[in-house]
Design an enzyme around this catalytic site. Structure first.
Site, short mmCIF file in Angstrom:
data_model
loop_
_atom_site.label_atom_id
_atom_site.label_comp_id
_atom_site.label_asym_id
_atom_site.label_seq_id
_atom_site.Cartn_x
_atom_site.Cartn_y
_atom_site.Cartn_z
N GLU A 35 28.07 -54.76 85.92
CA GLU A 35 27.12 -53.68 85.63
C GLU A 35 25.85 -54.25 85.02
O GLU A 35 24.73 -53.82 85.35
CB GLU A 35 27.76 -52.67 84.68
N ASP A 39 22.30 -53.71 86.80
CA ASP A 39 21.19 -53.04 86.16
C ASP A 39 19.89 -53.83 86.36
O ASP A 39 18.83 -53.26 86.65
CB ASP A 39 21.48 -52.88 84.66
N ASP A 108 27.77 -46.23 86.06
CA ASP A 108 28.04 -47.64 85.71
C ASP A 108 28.70 -48.38 86.88
O ASP A 108 28.38 -49.55 87.14
CB ASP A 108 28.93 -47.72 84.48
N GLU A 111 26.09 -49.32 89.49
CA GLU A 111 25.33 -50.49 89.06
C GLU A 111 26.17 -51.76 89.23
O GLU A 111 25.65 -52.80 89.64
CB GLU A 111 24.89 -50.35 87.61
#
Length: 219
Positions: A35, A39, A108, A111
């Site tokens: 994650e 991101d 999440d 990502e």
């Protein structure tokens, strides 16, 4: 359609996708490190897309539009479209508490998937997958609205008039489970307006209905 087909990416290392879909409540390895990487690649990809689409805009405005596009609600909507909740692996406690549908968990996981694609096949592959998912959203960005979606703009309009917020109700759901079409009504009785929207997810239909109300109001 499989998740890989929906993403437009076939993993060379399937373990990366499994890890991206594993919440820490299920065990290790889980998706938090992926994650973190996802991101970063998401923010970079969206920044590049906006930079190229709006060469005249200053940094501050581009940043606000990017923040809206990579926000949890935006990611959650995309995760719903991909039906990630059916693939994510979570612990028994999270399952009982409804974690499978929790917006933060799904955002999440998406990502983490972007991070997994980056590790699996490099930046270009991750960028391509993100651009495919975001193509419609990027096309609909209006610089005059600061990147805000229709529901947010309608909510802010109502708040500026000190009126109650709009209500959204699902009127019908058509089609098979893998290709559903939602019909949602947005009602704003305080200004004598309502409109119906249709989309492949409830959120998409709500956005369309909110946009229709904004158009009626001339906002």
């Amino acid at each position: 359609m499989s998740l890989e087909a929906s993403l437009g990416h076939t993993f060379r290392e399937p373990r990366l996708l499994r890890e991206a879909l594993t919440h820490r409540s299920f065990g290790t390895p889980h998706n938090e490190r992926l994650e973190f990487i996802g991101d970063g690649v998401l923010n970079c990809t969206i920044a590049l897309a906006l930079y190229e689409k709006f060469p005249e805009l200053p940094e501050g405005q581009l940043s606000r539009m990017r923040a809206n596009l990579v926000s949890q609600p935006a990611l959650h909507s995309l995760a719903q479209r991909l039906d990630i909740s059916q693939h994510i692996r979570i612990g028994e406690g999270e399952e009982k508490s409804g974690g499978r549908e929790r917006p933060s968990m799904l955002a999440d996981a998406l990502e983490a998937i972007f991070g997994a694609i980056l590790l699996d096949s490099g930046f270009d592959a991750a960028q391509a997958a993100i651009n495919r998912l975001y193509v419609t959203r990027i096309a609909q960005v209006n610089p005059r609205e600061g990147g805000k979606d229709a529901k947010t703009r309608l909510q802010e309009f109502m708040q500026s008039k000190h009126l109650p917020l709009p209500t959204y109700s699902v009127e019908r759901v058509d089609g098979e489970a893998h290709a559903q079409v939602f019909t949602v009504r947005c009602s704003v009785p305080q200004v004598d307006q309502e409109a119906v929207g249709r989309g492949s997810s409830r959120r998409a239909a709500e956005q369309q209905a909110a946009n229709a109300v904004l158009n009626k109001l001339g906002v």
